[in-house]
Design a protein around this motif. Structure first.
Motif, PDB file in Angstrom:
ATOM      1  N   ASN A   1       0.824  -1.207   0.000  1.00 22.64           N
ATOM      2  CA  ASN A   1       0.000   0.000   0.000  1.00 22.64           C
ATOM      3  C   ASN A   1       0.861   1.261   0.000  1.00 22.64           C
ATOM      4  OD1 ASN A   1      -3.098  -0.047   0.104  1.00 22.64           O
ATOM      5  ND2 ASN A   1      -2.550  -1.833   1.331  1.00 22.64           N
ATOM      6  N   ASP A   2       2.020   1.201   0.636  1.00 22.47           N
ATOM      7  CA  ASP A   2       2.940   2.337   0.565  1.00 22.47           C
ATOM      8  C   ASP A   2       3.434   2.503  -0.866  1.00 22.47           C
ATOM      9  OD1 ASP A   2       4.534   4.476   1.576  1.00 22.47           O
ATOM     10  OD2 ASP A   2       6.275   3.148   1.585  1.00 22.47           O
ATOM     11  N   LEU A   3       3.693   1.397  -1.532  1.00 21.41           N
ATOM     12  CA  LEU A   3       4.041   1.443  -2.958  1.00 21.41           C
ATOM     13  C   LEU A   3       2.913   2.093  -3.754  1.00 21.41           C
ATOM     14  CD1 LEU A   3       5.629   0.522  -5.535  1.00 21.41           C
ATOM     15  CD2 LEU A   3       4.359  -1.634  -5.365  1.00 21.41           C
ATOM     16  N   ALA A   4       1.674   1.691  -3.484  1.00 25.42           N
ATOM     17  CA  ALA A   4       0.528   2.257  -4.205  1.00 25.42           C
ATOM     18  C   ALA A   4       0.412   3.751  -3.964  1.00 25.42           C
ATOM     19  CB  ALA A   4      -0.760   1.550  -3.777  1.00 25.42           C
ATOM     20  N   ARG A   5       0.639   4.196  -2.719  1.00 27.10           N
ATOM     21  CA  ARG A   5       0.555   5.628  -2.411  1.00 27.10           C
ATOM     22  C   ARG A   5       1.607   6.421  -3.185  1.00 27.10           C
ATOM     23  NH1 ARG A   5      -0.909   3.500   2.644  1.00 27.10           N
ATOM     24  NH2 ARG A   5       1.246   3.262   3.329  1.00 27.10           N
ATOM     25  N   GLN A   6       2.839   5.936  -3.160  1.00 25.37           N
ATOM     26  CA  GLN A   6       3.904   6.648  -3.859  1.00 25.37           C
ATOM     27  C   GLN A   6       3.695   6.610  -5.376  1.00 25.37           C
ATOM     28  OE1 GLN A   6       7.983   6.291  -2.556  1.00 25.37           O
ATOM     29  NE2 GLN A   6       7.360   5.222  -0.672  1.00 25.37           N
ATOM     30  N   LEU A   7       3.194   5.487  -5.857  1.00 23.80           N
ATOM     31  CA  LEU A   7       2.928   5.356  -7.287  1.00 23.80           C
ATOM     32  C   LEU A   7       1.826   6.326  -7.714  1.00 23.80           C
ATOM     33  CD1 LEU A   7       3.468   3.814  -9.901  1.00 23.80           C
ATOM     34  CD2 LEU A   7       1.798   2.103  -9.167  1.00 23.80           C
ATOM     35  N   PHE A   8       0.784   6.423  -6.890  1.00 19.94           N
ATOM     36  CA  PHE A   8      -0.325   7.301  -7.234  1.00 19.94           C
ATOM     37  C   PHE A   8       0.111   8.774  -7.172  1.00 19.94           C
ATOM     38  CE2 PHE A   8      -4.459   9.412  -6.577  1.00 19.94           C
ATOM     39  CZ  PHE A   8      -5.126   8.893  -7.664  1.00 19.94           C
ATOM     40  N   GLU A   9       0.929   9.113  -6.185  1.00 25.46           N
ATOM     41  CA  GLU A   9       1.430  10.488  -6.098  1.00 25.46           C
ATOM     42  C   GLU A   9       2.222  10.851  -7.353  1.00 25.46           C
ATOM     43  OE1 GLU A   9       3.677  10.522  -2.511  1.00 25.46           O
ATOM     44  OE2 GLU A   9       1.914  10.783  -1.195  1.00 25.46           O
ATOM     45  N   ARG A  10       3.076   9.932  -7.797  1.00 23.30           N
ATOM     46  CA  ARG A  10       3.859  10.194  -9.009  1.00 23.30           C
ATOM     47  C   ARG A  10       2.958  10.330 -10.223  1.00 23.30           C
ATOM     48  NH1 ARG A  10       8.066   6.183 -12.150  1.00 23.30           N
ATOM     49  NH2 ARG A  10       6.082   5.137 -12.566  1.00 23.30           N
ATOM     50  N   PHE A  11       1.985   9.438 -10.324  1.00 23.88           N
ATOM     51  CA  PHE A  11       1.057   9.477 -11.460  1.00 23.88           C
ATOM     52  C   PHE A  11       0.323  10.810 -11.519  1.00 23.88           C
ATOM     53  CE2 PHE A  11      -3.285   8.913 -13.039  1.00 23.88           C
ATOM     54  CZ  PHE A  11      -3.047   8.376 -14.304  1.00 23.88           C
ATOM     55  N   MET A  12      -0.187  11.283 -10.384  1.00 22.18           N
ATOM     56  CA  MET A  12      -0.933  12.535 -10.372  1.00 22.18           C
ATOM     57  C   MET A  12      -0.027  13.731 -10.629  1.00 22.18           C
ATOM     58  SD  MET A  12      -3.968  11.648 -10.284  1.00 22.18           S
ATOM     59  CE  MET A  12      -4.476  13.368 -10.461  1.00 22.18           C
ATOM     60  N   ASP A  13       1.199  13.687 -10.136  1.00 19.30           N
ATOM     61  CA  ASP A  13       2.151  14.766 -10.416  1.00 19.30           C
ATOM     62  C   ASP A  13       2.400  14.867 -11.920  1.00 19.30           C
ATOM     63  OD1 ASP A  13       2.418  15.444  -7.756  1.00 19.30           O
ATOM     64  OD2 ASP A  13       4.314  14.366  -7.477  1.00 19.30           O
ATOM     65  N   GLU A  14       2.581  13.721 -12.566  1.00 16.43           N
ATOM     66  CA  GLU A  14       2.832  13.714 -14.009  1.00 16.43           C
ATOM     67  C   GLU A  14       1.596  14.170 -14.777  1.00 16.43           C
ATOM     68  OE1 GLU A  14       4.017   9.691 -14.677  1.00 16.43           O
ATOM     69  OE2 GLU A  14       6.085  10.023 -14.001  1.00 16.43           O
ATOM     70  N   ASP A  15       0.425  13.709 -14.356  1.00 12.61           N
ATOM     71  CA  ASP A  15      -0.823  14.071 -15.030  1.00 12.61           C
ATOM     72  C   ASP A  15      -1.091  15.567 -14.892  1.00 12.61           C
ATOM     73  OD1 ASP A  15      -3.029  12.992 -16.563  1.00 12.61           O
ATOM     74  OD2 ASP A  15      -4.311  13.470 -14.858  1.00 12.61           O
ATOM     75  N   ASN A  16      -0.909  16.084 -13.690  1.00 15.01           N
ATOM     76  CA  ASN A  16      -1.131  17.511 -13.465  1.00 15.01           C
ATOM     77  C   ASN A  16      -0.117  18.361 -14.220  1.00 15.01           C
ATOM     78  OD1 ASN A  16      -3.450  17.524 -11.778  1.00 15.01           O
ATOM     79  ND2 ASN A  16      -2.202  16.925 -10.029  1.00 15.01           N
ATOM     80  N   ALA A  17       1.104  17.873 -14.360  1.00 11.55           N
ATOM     81  CA  ALA A  17       2.116  18.609 -15.114  1.00 11.55           C
ATOM     82  C   ALA A  17       1.711  18.738 -16.580  1.00 11.55           C
ATOM     83  CB  ALA A  17       3.476  17.915 -14.994  1.00 11.55           C
ATOM     84  N   ILE A  18       1.149  17.672 -17.142  1.00 16.08           N
ATOM     85  CA  ILE A  18       0.672  17.722 -18.530  1.00 16.08           C
ATOM     86  C   ILE A  18      -0.470  18.725 -18.660  1.00 16.08           C
ATOM     87  CG2 ILE A  18      -0.519  16.404 -20.337  1.00 16.08           C
ATOM     88  CD1 ILE A  18       1.031  13.930 -19.329  1.00 16.08           C
ATOM     89  N   LEU A  19      -1.433  18.650 -17.740  1.00 15.43           N
ATOM     90  CA  LEU A  19      -2.572  19.569 -17.791  1.00 15.43           C
ATOM     91  C   LEU A  19      -2.120  21.014 -17.596  1.00 15.43           C
ATOM     92  CD1 LEU A  19      -5.223  17.558 -15.722  1.00 15.43           C
ATOM     93  CD2 LEU A  19      -5.051  17.767 -18.208  1.00 15.43           C
ATOM     94  N   ASP A  20      -1.170  21.238 -16.709  1.00 14.77           N
ATOM     95  CA  ASP A  20      -0.662  22.592 -16.478  1.00 14.77           C
ATOM     96  C   ASP A  20       0.012  23.142 -17.733  1.00 14.77           C
ATOM     97  OD1 ASP A  20      -1.557  22.587 -13.870  1.00 14.77           O
ATOM     98  OD2 ASP A  20       0.399  22.098 -13.001  1.00 14.77           O
TER      99      ASP A  20
END
Length: 207
Positions: free
Chosen positions: A56-75
């Motif tokens: 679950n810690d892996l999932a949390r860090q993975l999701f944080e990275r995914f959202m950072d990348e997604d938000n960077a594209i949208l920005d």
């Protein structure tokens, strides 16, 4: 950070996250074992637990990275669109066209979305991961609702429109078209669906 500037530990962590994201999207969280990730990443089990407390810690860090990348594209797309037009409606239409072009440029079928993967398998994740997933979706709603409110003040909708639902529709188009493009083996479907959404927005606001 540029890959060449990362430490060995940071590169190892990124490699584990890359392997995990691919595995979770393609076959699910439950079917992805730590042993499998360790072997695929070429590390020891103790190396895995150096970077992650548990799955679950892996999932949390993975999701944080995914959202950072997604938000960077949208920005990036938002900044380009806002630069090209000061009118909020025209800038949103430009943004949607740029988003469609981004989808067109994907050489292969989109592998899937981590938001959808977590939603479909939410019983496998702890409360924190599920809450992060919910907050990410609400964050997307807020991002586009703010833009739609700005548009509405200058270009009142021609038909009665729930702006929260319209903001959610953009996420629905993205997630739904990923699924449909894979089902039909049609990588061009995502861009076409985004352009249809763009036309829908034009009709609502009379562009």
């Amino acid at each position: 950070m540029a890959p060449e500037l990362r430490t060995k530990g940071e590169r190892t962590r990124e490699r584990i996250l890359d392997v995990a994201q691919d595995a979770i999207i393609h076959k699910g969280f439950a079917a992805t074992s730590i042993e499998e990730l360790v072997e695929a990443a070429g590390i020891t089990k103790s190396g895995f637990f150096y970077h992650f407390r548990d799955k679950n810690d892996l999932a949390r860090q993975l999701f944080e990275r995914f959202m950072d990348e997604d938000n960077a594209i949208l920005d990036t797309l938002t900044t380009r669109a806002r630069t090209l037009s000061e009118d909020p409606l025209q800038s949103l239409l430009i943004f949607l066209n740029l988003y469609a072009e981004t989808m067109d440029e994907m050489p292969d079928l989109h592998p899937g979305c981590l938001v959808a993967a977590i939603t479909y398998q939410e019983q496998m994740f702890d409360r924190e991961v599920r809450q992060m997933n919910r907050e990410s979706v609400l964050g997307l709603r807020a991002r586009f609702r703010e833009w739609l409110d700005e548009i509405g003040r200058k270009h009142p909708p021609k038909i009665a429109t729930d702006l929260d639902a319209l903001a959610d529709q953009l996420t629905t188009v993205v997630e739904g078209s990923i699924i449909l493009s894979r089902a039909l083996a049609d990588p061009g479907l995502m861009g076409r669906q985004m352009r249809l959404f763009r036309d829908h927005v034009k009709l609502i606001f009379g562009a």
